[in-house]
Scaffold this motif. Structure first.
Motif, PDB file in Angstrom:
ATOM      1  N   UNK A 124      58.200 -29.527  19.260  1.00 12.77           N
ATOM      2  CA  UNK A 124      57.480 -30.441  20.144  1.00 12.77           C
ATOM      3  C   UNK A 124      57.475 -31.810  19.489  1.00 12.77           C
ATOM      4  N   UNK A 125      57.888 -32.830  20.258  1.00  7.49           N
ATOM      5  CA  UNK A 125      58.104 -34.162  19.720  1.00  7.49           C
ATOM      6  C   UNK A 125      57.494 -35.194  20.660  1.00  7.49           C
ATOM      7  N   UNK A 126      57.055 -36.293  20.082  1.00  4.24           N
ATOM      8  CA  UNK A 126      56.530 -37.409  20.852  1.00  4.24           C
ATOM      9  C   UNK A 126      57.413 -38.601  20.532  1.00  4.24           C
ATOM     10  N   UNK A 127      58.198 -39.076  21.495  1.00  6.34           N
ATOM     11  CA  UNK A 127      59.231 -40.067  21.190  1.00  6.34           C
ATOM     12  C   UNK A 127      59.273 -41.171  22.242  1.00  6.34           C
ATOM     13  N   UNK A 128      59.620 -42.369  21.783  1.00  3.73           N
ATOM     14  CA  UNK A 128      59.938 -43.492  22.663  1.00  3.73           C
ATOM     15  C   UNK A 128      61.437 -43.721  22.557  1.00  3.73           C
ATOM     16  N   UNK A 129      62.191 -43.242  23.562  1.00  2.36           N
ATOM     17  CA  UNK A 129      63.648 -43.294  23.497  1.00  2.36           C
ATOM     18  C   UNK A 129      64.198 -44.688  23.765  1.00  2.36           C
ATOM     19  N   UNK A 130      63.320 -45.654  24.048  1.00  7.90           N
ATOM     20  CA  UNK A 130      63.774 -47.040  24.093  1.00  7.90           C
ATOM     21  C   UNK A 130      64.239 -47.522  22.733  1.00  7.90           C
ATOM     22  N   UNK A 131      63.870 -46.797  21.675  1.00  4.94           N
ATOM     23  CA  UNK A 131      64.305 -47.108  20.320  1.00  4.94           C
ATOM     24  C   UNK A 131      65.550 -46.317  19.928  1.00  4.94           C
ATOM     25  N   UNK A 132      66.226 -45.737  20.898  1.00  2.00           N
ATOM     26  CA  UNK A 132      67.476 -45.019  20.613  1.00  2.00           C
ATOM     27  C   UNK A 132      68.622 -45.763  21.297  1.00  2.00           C
ATOM     28  N   UNK A 133      69.679 -46.053  20.527  1.00  2.00           N
ATOM     29  CA  UNK A 133      70.840 -46.781  21.038  1.00  2.00           C
ATOM     30  C   UNK A 133      71.973 -45.811  21.359  1.00  2.00           C
ATOM     31  N   UNK A 134      72.583 -46.001  22.519  1.00  2.00           N
ATOM     32  CA  UNK A 134      73.783 -45.243  22.880  1.00  2.00           C
ATOM     33  C   UNK A 134      74.918 -46.228  23.104  1.00  2.00           C
ATOM     34  N   UNK A 135      75.975 -46.101  22.321  1.00  2.00           N
ATOM     35  CA  UNK A 135      77.163 -46.921  22.502  1.00  2.00           C
ATOM     36  C   UNK A 135      78.141 -46.196  23.420  1.00  2.00           C
ATOM     37  N   UNK A 136      78.452 -46.809  24.555  1.00  2.00           N
ATOM     38  CA  UNK A 136      79.317 -46.182  25.553  1.00  2.00           C
ATOM     39  C   UNK A 136      80.640 -46.939  25.596  1.00  2.00           C
ATOM     40  N   UNK A 137      81.707 -46.264  25.167  1.00  2.00           N
ATOM     41  CA  UNK A 137      83.027 -46.912  25.089  1.00  2.00           C
ATOM     42  C   UNK A 137      83.566 -47.273  26.466  1.00  2.00           C
ATOM     43  N   UNK A 138      83.183 -46.557  27.507  1.00  2.00           N
ATOM     44  CA  UNK A 138      83.549 -46.842  28.887  1.00  2.00           C
ATOM     45  C   UNK A 138      85.064 -46.790  29.115  1.00  2.00           C
ATOM     46  N   UNK A 139      85.720 -45.867  28.431  1.00  2.00           N
ATOM     47  CA  UNK A 139      87.138 -45.612  28.680  1.00  2.00           C
ATOM     48  C   UNK A 139      87.387 -44.138  28.417  1.00  2.00           C
ATOM     49  N   UNK A 140      87.610 -43.366  29.466  1.00  2.00           N
ATOM     50  CA  UNK A 140      87.868 -41.933  29.340  1.00  2.00           C
ATOM     51  C   UNK A 140      89.346 -41.645  29.577  1.00  2.00           C
ATOM     52  N   UNK A 141      89.796 -40.541  28.999  1.00  2.00           N
ATOM     53  CA  UNK A 141      91.166 -40.109  29.214  1.00  2.00           C
ATOM     54  C   UNK A 141      91.191 -38.640  29.620  1.00  2.00           C
ATOM     55  N   UNK A 142      92.203 -38.292  30.410  1.00  2.00           N
ATOM     56  CA  UNK A 142      92.373 -36.904  30.812  1.00  2.00           C
ATOM     57  C   UNK A 142      93.835 -36.509  30.639  1.00  2.00           C
ATOM     58  N   UNK A 143      94.054 -35.293  30.198  1.00  2.00           N
ATOM     59  CA  UNK A 143      95.416 -34.782  30.086  1.00  2.00           C
ATOM     60  C   UNK A 143      95.433 -33.316  30.490  1.00  2.00           C
ATOM     61  N   UNK A 144      96.603 -32.853  30.957  1.00  2.00           N
ATOM     62  CA  UNK A 144      96.776 -31.457  31.364  1.00  2.00           C
ATOM     63  C   UNK A 144      98.042 -30.904  30.748  1.00  2.00           C
ATOM     64  N   UNK A 145      98.077 -29.596  30.583  1.00  2.00           N
ATOM     65  CA  UNK A 145      99.266 -28.926  30.064  1.00  2.00           C
ATOM     66  C   UNK A 145      99.456 -27.601  30.796  1.00  2.00           C
TER      67      UNK A 145
END
Length: 452
Positions: A384-405
């Motif tokens: 059980x945790x009490x957190x303010x997630x406004x103090x958590x940074x998420x870096x989003x590269x904003x470039x995804x790749x997909x491949x199939x075989x």
């Protein structure tokens, strides 16, 4: 010759006029006399009442817009009132769409998952598929080292933002954290190196009371920086070839529902308790996190009201309005049966919904409770945790790749498919903060220690 009538100027004059039966006879003598009387009275009212004139203009414009929308009129080039890929973007872009992302250049060519999957599936050998793959690679190569190649194809930005819409809205951490778009693989992000509010705030800003005309004393914050380094999250699936060949509707559903849920799951796991080595650093492992020790004589694997109260007291006061409780679902029975000891007796502590709807408990001490299976089980640190997630940074590269075989699982008549996302996560502050007065450090990340 039609009789001449004096047109009333207001409602009172109209009432007086209609009270005379001879006037009514003149008005209704012919259809034209009646129509002209009504039109003349309406025009007079419109001239004397600005609100009526405005309503007439508004209705006229609305009707004209409908004509332009639904009728093709010679000599008039209509605006495209039903936006499509032809006018530079999708009709209903996700609000997480970034027109500067590498994949934005592919939006006009691929309007849905079905078209994209047909083009990039390893089993597609048509001329159209080869041309589409070439276009994807051309755009991908134009971004050079900023979009590293993993042997896959760049996903169009409209589809990438659609894929992330579920995690952004429903994700435990992402929906509440500070998301930083990353245009390169590494992005430095500023932070204030704050460890104590005893004599200054924000890492060195100090206020001085100064006499009139006195010398000002300089003070400045100590700035630091956090480096967000995009780390690779790979989703992998084995899909029967029949789905690619015969049922693209099922595949579209899979890509728009199952993959977003998978991203949500694995992102949350890392943002909560990731080690920071080859993956994000979770807030439970943050150097700034503080732990509330168990009570003297507290039985193992239990939660008592004192644990909750002390966790609340260690939160940064400025974060009390933003913080949420994040608890393992196993804690529910104990949270609902907590009691406050009073002398030799005691009373139950009501953990309710605060007047809202939902399965209780929804709030503790006025703050929302989020139940999950992703944090530690009951009795261990982080259950059980009490957190303010406004103090958590998420870096989003904003470039995804997909491949199939189609070769890896050739004997099973399956296609191996993988999607690669690059993302990072880390707490924004590096240490707990010593308050101006008092001995207990404060933090936006508070957890109850192990009760063994």
């Amino acid at each position: 010759m039609a009789p001449t009538l004096t047109v009333p100027r207001n409602a009172d004059e109209l009432e007086d006029m209609l009270g005379d039966t001879s006037n009514i006879a003149k008005i209704a003598e012919t259809p034209d006399t009646f129509k002209n009387f009504i039109l003349d009275y309406a025009k007079g009212q419109a001239r004397s009442d600005a609100s009526i004139e405005a309503q007439i203009k508004e209705e006229t414009q609305r009707q004209f817009a409908e004509i332009l929308k639904n009728e093709q009129i010679d000599g008039i080039n209509r605006l495209n009132l039903a936006p499509s890929w032809d006018n530079g973007g999708p009709a209903a872009r996700s609000k997480y769409y970034n027109r500067k992302a590498a994949g934005a250049g592919l939006d006009k060519q691929f309007g849905n998952w079905a078209d994209y999957l047909v083009a990039t599936w390893a089993g597609s050998n048509t001329q159209e598929a080869f041309a589409a793959r070439s276009e994807i690679k051309k755009i991908q190569n134009a971004f050079g080292s900023s979009v590293p190649s993993d042997g896959g194809f760049l996903i169009p930005e409209s589809l990438r933002s659609e894929l992330l819409s579920v995690p952004m809205e429903k994700g435990l951490v992402r929906s509440r954290a500070r998301v930083v778009p990353m245009e390169t693989l590494m992005v430095p992000y500023p932070t204030v190196d704050s460890t104590s509010n005893a004599t200054s705030v924000h890492g060195g800003v100090t206020g001085y009371w100064t006499e009139e005309g006195g010398t000002l004393t300089d003070s400045a914050p100590q700035f630091g920086r956090i480096e967000l380094l995009a780390k690779k999250l790979t989703l992998y699936s084995e899909i029967p070839n029949e789905l690619f060949q015969d049922s693209l509707i099922s595949l579209e559903q899979f890509m728009s529902v199952s993959y977003p849920e998978a991203l949500l799951w694995f992102e949350d796991n890392a943002f909560i308790d990731g080690t920071g080595v080859g993956q994000p650093l979770g807030f439970l492992n943050a150097p700034a996190a503080v732990s509330v020790t168990k009570e003297a004589g507290q039985p193992a694997t239990t939660i008592v009201w004192e644990n909750i109260v002390k966790a609340y007291s260690r939160m940064l006061p400025s974060s009390l309005g933003n913080a949420v409780w994040i608890a393992h679902i196993d804690t529910l029975p104990q949270l609902l049966t907590m009691a406050l000891s009073v002398g030799t007796g005691g009373s139950a502590v009501w953990v309710g919904d605060g007047g809202g709807e939902g399965a209780p408990p929804v709030r503790i001490l006025g703050r929302p409770v989020i139940f999950t299976e992703k944090v530690s089980s009951v009795g261990t640190a982080g259950d059980i945790n009490f957190v303010d997630l406004g103090y958590y940074l998420i870096g989003d590269r904003q470039a995804m790749q997909m491949s199939t075989s189609t070769e890896f699982k050739f004997g099973n008549d399956k296609t191996a498919m993988r999607v690669i996302e690059r993302v990072d996560g880390t707490p924004w502050i590096k240490s707990a903060i010593t308050p101006r007065k008092g001995s207990n450090t404060l933090s936006p990340f508070v957890k109850v220690a192990t009760r063994a």
